[in-house]
Write a protein that holds these residues in place. Sequence first.
Motif, PDB file in Angstrom:
ATOM      1  N   VAL A  55      30.882  50.913  41.030  1.00 19.86           N
ATOM      2  CA  VAL A  55      31.534  49.729  41.056  1.00 19.86           C
ATOM      3  C   VAL A  55      32.446  49.644  42.280  1.00 19.86           C
ATOM      4  N   ALA A  56      32.347  48.677  43.089  1.00 22.78           N
ATOM      5  CA  ALA A  56      33.331  48.436  44.235  1.00 22.78           C
ATOM      6  C   ALA A  56      34.540  47.676  43.734  1.00 22.78           C
ATOM      7  N   SER A  57      35.823  48.050  44.148  1.00 15.80           N
ATOM      8  CA  SER A  57      36.678  47.201  43.912  1.00 15.80           C
ATOM      9  C   SER A  57      37.917  47.562  44.811  1.00 15.80           C
ATOM     10  N   TYR A  58      39.190  47.161  44.761  1.00 19.49           N
ATOM     11  CA  TYR A  58      40.128  47.452  45.669  1.00 19.49           C
ATOM     12  C   TYR A  58      40.717  48.720  45.554  1.00 19.49           C
ATOM     13  N   PRO A  59      40.955  49.427  46.798  1.00 19.10           N
ATOM     14  CA  PRO A  59      41.683  50.607  46.712  1.00 19.10           C
ATOM     15  C   PRO A  59      42.912  50.713  45.658  1.00 19.10           C
ATOM     16  N   GLU A  60      42.769  51.966  44.991  1.00 17.93           N
ATOM     17  CA  GLU A  60      43.778  52.159  43.946  1.00 17.93           C
ATOM     18  C   GLU A  60      45.276  51.465  44.210  1.00 17.93           C
ATOM     19  N   ASP A  61      45.680  51.839  45.346  1.00 21.63           N
ATOM     20  CA  ASP A  61      47.031  51.459  45.632  1.00 21.63           C
ATOM     21  C   ASP A  61      47.158  49.686  45.387  1.00 21.63           C
ATOM     22  N   ILE A  62      46.188  49.149  46.108  1.00 22.89           N
ATOM     23  CA  ILE A  62      46.356  47.715  45.974  1.00 22.89           C
ATOM     24  C   ILE A  62      46.025  47.292  44.574  1.00 22.89           C
ATOM     25  N   LYS A  63      45.393  47.656  43.893  1.00 29.01           N
ATOM     26  CA  LYS A  63      44.770  47.349  42.365  1.00 29.01           C
ATOM     27  C   LYS A  63      46.033  47.813  41.740  1.00 29.01           C
ATOM     28  N   GLU A  64      46.685  48.852  41.627  1.00 28.85           N
ATOM     29  CA  GLU A  64      47.871  49.160  40.937  1.00 28.85           C
ATOM     30  C   GLU A  64      48.851  48.108  41.084  1.00 28.85           C
ATOM     31  N   GLU A  65      49.032  47.673  42.388  1.00 28.35           N
ATOM     32  CA  GLU A  65      50.176  47.073  42.903  1.00 28.35           C
ATOM     33  C   GLU A  65      50.180  45.631  42.196  1.00 28.35           C
ATOM     34  N   MET A  66      48.808  45.165  42.456  1.00 22.88           N
ATOM     35  CA  MET A  66      48.586  43.920  42.080  1.00 22.88           C
ATOM     36  C   MET A  66      48.518  43.691  40.534  1.00 22.88           C
ATOM     37  N   LEU A  67      47.960  44.558  39.704  1.00 19.87           N
ATOM     38  CA  LEU A  67      47.948  44.340  38.390  1.00 19.87           C
ATOM     39  C   LEU A  67      49.365  44.534  37.686  1.00 19.87           C
ATOM     40  N   ASN A  68      50.366  45.472  38.399  1.00 25.84           N
ATOM     41  CA  ASN A  68      51.688  45.649  37.797  1.00 25.84           C
ATOM     42  C   ASN A  68      52.393  44.429  38.174  1.00 25.84           C
ATOM     43  N   PHE A  69      52.316  43.943  39.173  1.00 20.13           N
ATOM     44  CA  PHE A  69      52.994  42.952  39.655  1.00 20.13           C
ATOM     45  C   PHE A  69      52.787  41.551  38.734  1.00 20.13           C
ATOM     46  N   VAL A  70      51.682  41.353  38.372  1.00 19.95           N
ATOM     47  CA  VAL A  70      51.293  40.217  37.594  1.00 19.95           C
ATOM     48  C   VAL A  70      51.415  40.410  36.180  1.00 19.95           C
ATOM     49  N   VAL A  71      51.300  41.600  35.726  1.00 21.66           N
ATOM     50  CA  VAL A  71      51.330  42.005  34.113  1.00 21.66           C
ATOM     51  C   VAL A  71      52.930  41.892  34.055  1.00 21.66           C
ATOM     52  N   SER A  72      53.849  42.383  34.905  1.00 23.42           N
ATOM     53  CA  SER A  72      55.064  42.397  34.494  1.00 23.42           C
ATOM     54  C   SER A  72      55.844  41.138  34.584  1.00 23.42           C
TER      55      SER A  72
END
Lengths: 338, 277
Positions: free
Chosen positions: A307-324
């Motif tokens: 499964v292709a997706s964003y590198p872990e750091d970008i993914k984490e940052e984006m999810l954290n930002f939106v979810v918080s």
Amino acid sequence: MIKSNKNYIARKFSHIYVEKRAFDYPITQYILNKFSKSKVVAIENYNEIFSRKNQNPYVQKLSPSLILAEKKEGFFYKGSRLCHNFQEENFYYTNFILNCIFECDYCYLKGMNLSSHIVFFVNLEDYFEKINILISEKNKVYLSISYDSDILVFEGIYPFFNKWYNFAKKNQGVTIEIRTKSANWKKFTNYDPISNLELSWSISPEEVINKFEKKTPNLEARLTATSNLLKKNWKINLALDPLIYTGKTWRNTYYEFLKYLVSRINLELINSITVGVFRIPVNYLRRMKRFSDSSVVFFPYETIENVASYPEDIKEEMLNFVVSFLEEYFDSEKIYVI
Amino acid sequence: MIYILTALRPEADGLIKQYQLKKVKDKPFEVFSSEKMKLVVSGVGKINAAAATSYILSDSDINYNHEDFFLNFGICGTLKKELTVGEMFLCNKVLDYETKECFFSDILLEYDLEEETIQSIDHLHQKFDFLEALVDMEASSAFKISSKFLNTHQIYVVKIVSDLAYKKNNEKLSKQFVLEIVDKNINKVVDFIDKTVLFLKSYQMLFQKRDSEFIEMLSISLNLTFSQKEQLKNAYCFYKANKGCEPSFLEEFLIIKPKNSKERNAIFDQIKQKLYS
Ligand code: SF4
């Protein structure tokens, strides 16, 4: 990159391919009457058209044909690991329509299917029969019916929604989810909301819509649809999925978007929110690269377990930002992160 | 390039004249060509058609032939009483009568042509069922072989009814008669060809032949590994899609010759960063 003179492009569904067995279904007759100017070509099996190896799904998008077929097996499937199951153990999806007339650059359909022509399986009653058996086996079933398409955009061709609404109304054991980017909320005012039918609106920042979600309604139209239906007590989910990395300015893009979202929608009335970054099976992405001219396809994704997706750091940052951000306004228990 | 196949010479003459094609080959097939068109006369039957299709399409650059298209043009019989001699049709379904394989063109443009379906059979003298509206002896095999080179929106079959095949009298048609019915339809064929050419020209792939040649050159010059070359191609496409133009700054890297793999890797990272920024 298509800069065609639109004048001579054939209109959508100028050709309708019909499986010989599908001719007798009322849906087929209804649709053929509606498209009386289209060329109707009889075929044995929809795969004769749909699964030809030498198709260019991007060019076909200019003037997709319609294929009317009879589904023989595989009336529903267990939900994919790439989609959220809303913590529903019996999460299934069904695809009585294949493909979509919207043109999201990131859409996996162009990587999964060899064709962009639209398929309608016209034997809906067989779906209902098979799903009824599933319900009786499992007691409760969560069924996503807008999975390999955005089914609501085809309402002008055939009132599919009406059929599924009636099915849900009669079968309390099933919860039906319809995911959409459409803006056609008025049609729902002809119906009373029911507890086992959920509408999930996919929303993105305007910048993402303009750049990567071609032919889809803008954010304003989607939010208008959502807020009007909330007022009428429909069960509405929001899908902030896929989050798209728009470069260094992504944080600002999503901040403005989220601020606007909470100013327009009373989140307390929302049933659930799904958040997920863009992800796609790597073989689909590989195929999309052959034809696509969108930067979203050529981002340097990382591949984990195919499964292709964003590198872990970008993914984490984006999810954290939106979810918080969302947690400030919405019950975190009802935020599903993929 | 426009590739055209006709079974017989009289079917081709109108196009040869119209497009001022010059004869460039006599054997194994007669081939006529100009800068933008190649026409082959295959002879009658599916085997001839398959061989001739493969013969002319073999010089089409399979990775970068998005502007090319193939047309099987010629005469056919009608199996439908409503159709009359001299009418021309764009075939929206091609059935191989013997194998029952079907082929379909993606007809994405509004053409000024009526459409019908066609079946291709091995022998007109045999007893056969009327499964489609038209009948010929080449279309299915020409379609099948051209499908190995081109996409479904780049392959077409256009046929003129020359005889009432449902009567099964198998009369021999005179050369003059074929020339005349082709001549009557020639403007419509030209219009069909022109529209298709214009459309295919307007469809440009993001990654073109010149891009591929440039990547090749840069990879050799920087001594990139296979994996780096693939990554470079992806980053190049990202830039082109994102900015809408080619990354011209890359040209200055053509004169750089890294001394060792460490230096190469550093330059490569620098290029990637620039392309993705
Ligand atoms: S709306 Fe959904 S199904 Fe349609 S193109 Fe976009 S992502 Fe694909």
